[in-house]
Design a protein around this motif. Structure first.
Motif, PDB file in Angstrom:
ATOM      1  N   HIS A 120     -36.766   7.453 -51.219  1.00 24.07           N
ATOM      2  CA  HIS A 120     -36.459   7.441 -52.273  1.00 24.07           C
ATOM      3  C   HIS A 120     -36.256   6.068 -52.351  1.00 24.07           C
ATOM      4  O   HIS A 120     -35.200   5.244 -51.880  1.00 24.07           O
ATOM      5  CB  HIS A 120     -35.300   8.056 -52.452  1.00 24.07           C
ATOM      6  CG  HIS A 120     -35.163   9.640 -52.608  1.00 24.07           C
ATOM      7  ND1 HIS A 120     -35.534  10.561 -53.579  1.00 24.07           N
ATOM      8  CD2 HIS A 120     -35.465  10.484 -51.517  1.00 24.07           C
ATOM      9  CE1 HIS A 120     -35.878  11.514 -53.347  1.00 24.07           C
ATOM     10  NE2 HIS A 120     -35.737  11.656 -51.956  1.00 24.07           N
TER      11      HIS A 120
ATOM     12  N   ASP B  88     -35.444   2.025 -53.914  1.00 23.40           N
ATOM     13  CA  ASP B  88     -34.498   1.435 -55.021  1.00 23.40           C
ATOM     14  C   ASP B  88     -35.174   1.235 -56.221  1.00 23.40           C
ATOM     15  O   ASP B  88     -36.219   0.802 -56.314  1.00 23.40           O
ATOM     16  CB  ASP B  88     -34.153   0.160 -54.213  1.00 23.40           C
ATOM     17  CG  ASP B  88     -33.142  -0.573 -55.151  1.00 23.40           C
ATOM     18  OD1 ASP B  88     -33.081  -0.598 -56.322  1.00 23.40           O
ATOM     19  OD2 ASP B  88     -32.093  -1.130 -54.574  1.00 23.40           O
ATOM     20  N   GLY B  89     -34.833   1.548 -57.416  1.00 22.63           N
ATOM     21  CA  GLY B  89     -35.481   1.448 -58.628  1.00 22.63           C
ATOM     22  C   GLY B  89     -35.289   0.349 -59.478  1.00 22.63           C
ATOM     23  O   GLY B  89     -35.770  -0.007 -60.379  1.00 22.63           O
ATOM     24  N   SER B  90     -34.547  -0.550 -58.701  1.00 26.76           N
ATOM     25  CA  SER B  90     -34.481  -2.026 -59.391  1.00 26.76           C
ATOM     26  C   SER B  90     -35.664  -2.637 -59.236  1.00 26.76           C
ATOM     27  O   SER B  90     -35.900  -3.830 -60.123  1.00 26.76           O
ATOM     28  CB  SER B  90     -33.386  -2.990 -58.480  1.00 26.76           C
ATOM     29  OG  SER B  90     -33.752  -3.133 -57.246  1.00 26.76           O
TER      30      SER B  90
ATOM     31  N   GLY C 151     -37.499   9.210 -60.050  1.00 29.96           N
ATOM     32  CA  GLY C 151     -37.910   7.954 -59.978  1.00 29.96           C
ATOM     33  C   GLY C 151     -38.974   7.261 -59.206  1.00 29.96           C
ATOM     34  O   GLY C 151     -39.647   8.139 -58.637  1.00 29.96           O
ATOM     35  N   PRO C 152     -38.820   6.123 -58.496  1.00 32.41           N
ATOM     36  CA  PRO C 152     -39.964   5.864 -57.563  1.00 32.41           C
ATOM     37  C   PRO C 152     -39.559   6.477 -56.308  1.00 32.41           C
ATOM     38  O   PRO C 152     -38.588   6.467 -55.551  1.00 32.41           O
ATOM     39  CB  PRO C 152     -39.687   4.247 -57.419  1.00 32.41           C
ATOM     40  CG  PRO C 152     -38.208   3.998 -57.942  1.00 32.41           C
ATOM     41  CD  PRO C 152     -37.845   5.138 -58.882  1.00 32.41           C
TER      42      PRO C 152
ATOM     43  N   ARG D 117     -44.262   7.396 -59.368  1.00 32.86           N
ATOM     44  CA  ARG D 117     -42.996   7.174 -59.952  1.00 32.86           C
ATOM     45  C   ARG D 117     -43.050   8.692 -60.830  1.00 32.86           C
ATOM     46  O   ARG D 117     -43.812   9.177 -61.432  1.00 32.86           O
ATOM     47  CB  ARG D 117     -43.161   6.225 -61.154  1.00 32.86           C
ATOM     48  CG  ARG D 117     -41.971   5.674 -61.805  1.00 32.86           C
ATOM     49  CD  ARG D 117     -42.126   4.546 -62.782  1.00 32.86           C
ATOM     50  NE  ARG D 117     -42.606   3.413 -61.986  1.00 32.86           N
ATOM     51  CZ  ARG D 117     -41.990   2.483 -61.293  1.00 32.86           C
ATOM     52  NH1 ARG D 117     -40.673   2.771 -61.154  1.00 32.86           N
ATOM     53  NH2 ARG D 117     -42.222   1.640 -60.965  1.00 32.86           N
TER      54      ARG D 117
ATOM     55  N   HIS E 233     -39.776  -3.282 -60.238  1.00 31.67           N
ATOM     56  CA  HIS E 233     -40.724  -2.814 -61.417  1.00 31.67           C
ATOM     57  C   HIS E 233     -42.034  -2.414 -60.831  1.00 31.67           C
ATOM     58  O   HIS E 233     -42.758  -1.797 -61.750  1.00 31.67           O
ATOM     59  CB  HIS E 233     -40.517  -3.823 -62.684  1.00 31.67           C
ATOM     60  CG  HIS E 233     -39.677  -4.230 -63.145  1.00 31.67           C
ATOM     61  ND1 HIS E 233     -38.736  -3.224 -63.824  1.00 31.67           N
ATOM     62  CD2 HIS E 233     -38.606  -5.518 -63.203  1.00 31.67           C
ATOM     63  CE1 HIS E 233     -37.649  -3.945 -64.565  1.00 31.67           C
ATOM     64  NE2 HIS E 233     -37.671  -4.998 -64.008  1.00 31.67           N
TER      65      HIS E 233
ATOM     66  N   LEU F 149     -44.602  -0.514 -57.879  1.00 32.01           N
ATOM     67  CA  LEU F 149     -44.597   0.500 -56.700  1.00 32.01           C
ATOM     68  C   LEU F 149     -45.213  -0.134 -55.593  1.00 32.01           C
ATOM     69  O   LEU F 149     -46.120  -1.143 -55.722  1.00 32.01           O
ATOM     70  CB  LEU F 149     -45.309   1.455 -57.084  1.00 32.01           C
ATOM     71  CG  LEU F 149     -44.450   2.590 -58.240  1.00 32.01           C
ATOM     72  CD1 LEU F 149     -45.483   3.625 -58.455  1.00 32.01           C
ATOM     73  CD2 LEU F 149     -43.139   3.168 -57.454  1.00 32.01           C
TER      74      LEU F 149
END
Length: 343
Positions: free
Chosen positions: A276, A278-280, A311-312, A306, A282, A284
């Motif tokens: 999982h 960190d979605g910070s 999320g990512p 995504r 932009h 992948l």
């Protein structure tokens, strides 16, 4: 005709954005990959997989022959019953992944895009004097992925139903969770084999989803894919592929010694995890991006996606002894582990 020269007619659909790399020739998405994931989960969309290789094996010896050279028990495979088999190297490394369904006269195999030539060359090198004939059907037949969880019936186009994640007879799970708690439990997926000229007709008015959506759902199902979760030294135990593709009690086949030795005497050197991210960030991470712990490389990303809810996320291969609760670093961002293969 080479599969590499074929481009799907569905790429002319409104909003279609072509995929690249291994999945070139079909759509990456049709304008809204998040919505396409939801439609797939709801069971209404279909995925153009017409770039996959399609091979037939005919002749009275076809099933016993495939049984002798692959990891799966195939001698008594009933018509319209799907299974999965691997072709391994002498050292047990994964070389080909075969989606197999027999129609009573021919064994139909779908395989990764661009692999037909190498697969057929190897199969023909193993024919000897047996009554089998191997044929590339990729130019004639296309694969259409659909979220359907049953085998094809008489009168319907032949389909390969994905057995994942159910542990097949003679197989074993290496997952960190029981089958009932597996994230893919209840997953419905099959590959419909249709004449290529009728592909658009078979799709009809059903909404289309691209490979972006299909790959995101594959990642969260922990489903390994050849060339993504595998490299030149991958053994099936590392990615939990024994559960659907390896029969542990069948006769001798190439690579069996490694399968048995690791299963009976040890553990695989690497293990698959879902990360999982960190979605910070932009973007992948790409395949083969380093996975680090305390500044040291302990593995690599195999597939990143995504997901419309999580999320990512990414699948990755890491060293078996990596602490399960360790927070890893991928491309400068933190990544929490979700265990796939038990350490």
């Amino acid at each position: 005709m080479s599969l590499d020269t074929l481009t799907s007619p569905l790429l002319t659909r409104p909003g279609a954005v072509a995929a690249d790399g291994v999945d070139a020739g079909v759509a990456w998405h049709y304008g809204d990959p998040t919505r396409e994931q939801r439609l797939l989960e709801e069971g209404v969309a279909v995925v153009d997989l017409s770039h996959r290789a399609v091979v037939t094996v005919t002749g009275p010896d076809r099933l016993s022959w495939l049984h002798s050279i692959t990891s799966q028990h195939l001698t008594d495979l009933a018509p319209r019953t799907s299974t999965e088999a691997l072709i391994l190297s002498p050292k047990g490394h994964v070389e080909h992944a075969l989606h197999v369904v027999d129609d009573g006269e021919s064994a139909w195999i779908t395989a990764e895009p661009g692999t037909a030539e190498a697969l057929i060359a190897w199969l023909r090198s193993m024919q000897f004097m047996l009554r089998v004939e191997v044929t590339d059907r990729s130019a004639e037949f296309a694969v259409l992925g659909e979220p359907v969880g049953r085998e094809s019936a008489d009168g319907e186009p032949l389909a390969w139903r994905d057995p994942w994640p159910h542990v097949a007879p003679g197989s074993v799970s290496y997952a960190a969770v029981d089958e009932a708690d597996h994230p893919a439990n209840g997953r419905a997926w099959r590959e419909l084999l249709v004449p290529r000229r009728q592909l658009a007709e078979v799709v009809g008015e059903r909404p289309l989803a691209g490979t972006w959506a299909a790959e995101a759902l594959r990642v969260v199902a922990w489903r390994p894919r050849l060339g993504f979760e595998t490299d030149h030294r991958t053994i099936p135990h590392e990615v939990d592929w024994l559960r659907t593709a390896v029969h542990l009690r069948k006769g001798c086949y190439r690579g069996q010694e490694t399968i048995a030795r690791v299963h009976n005497l040890g553990r695989p050197p690497r293990r698959l995890v879902m990360l999982h991210l960190d979605g910070s960030s932009h973007h992948l991470p790409t395949s083969n991006t380093d996975v680090e712990l305390d500044g040291r490389r302990i593995g690599h990303v195999t597939t990143a996606a995504r997901h419309h809810e999580l999320g990512p996320v990414a699948l990755a291969l890491v060293k078996r002894n990596t602490a399960p609760d360790a927070v890893l670093i991928v491309d400068g961002v933190s990544a929490a582990q979700e265990l796939v293969v038990a350490p």
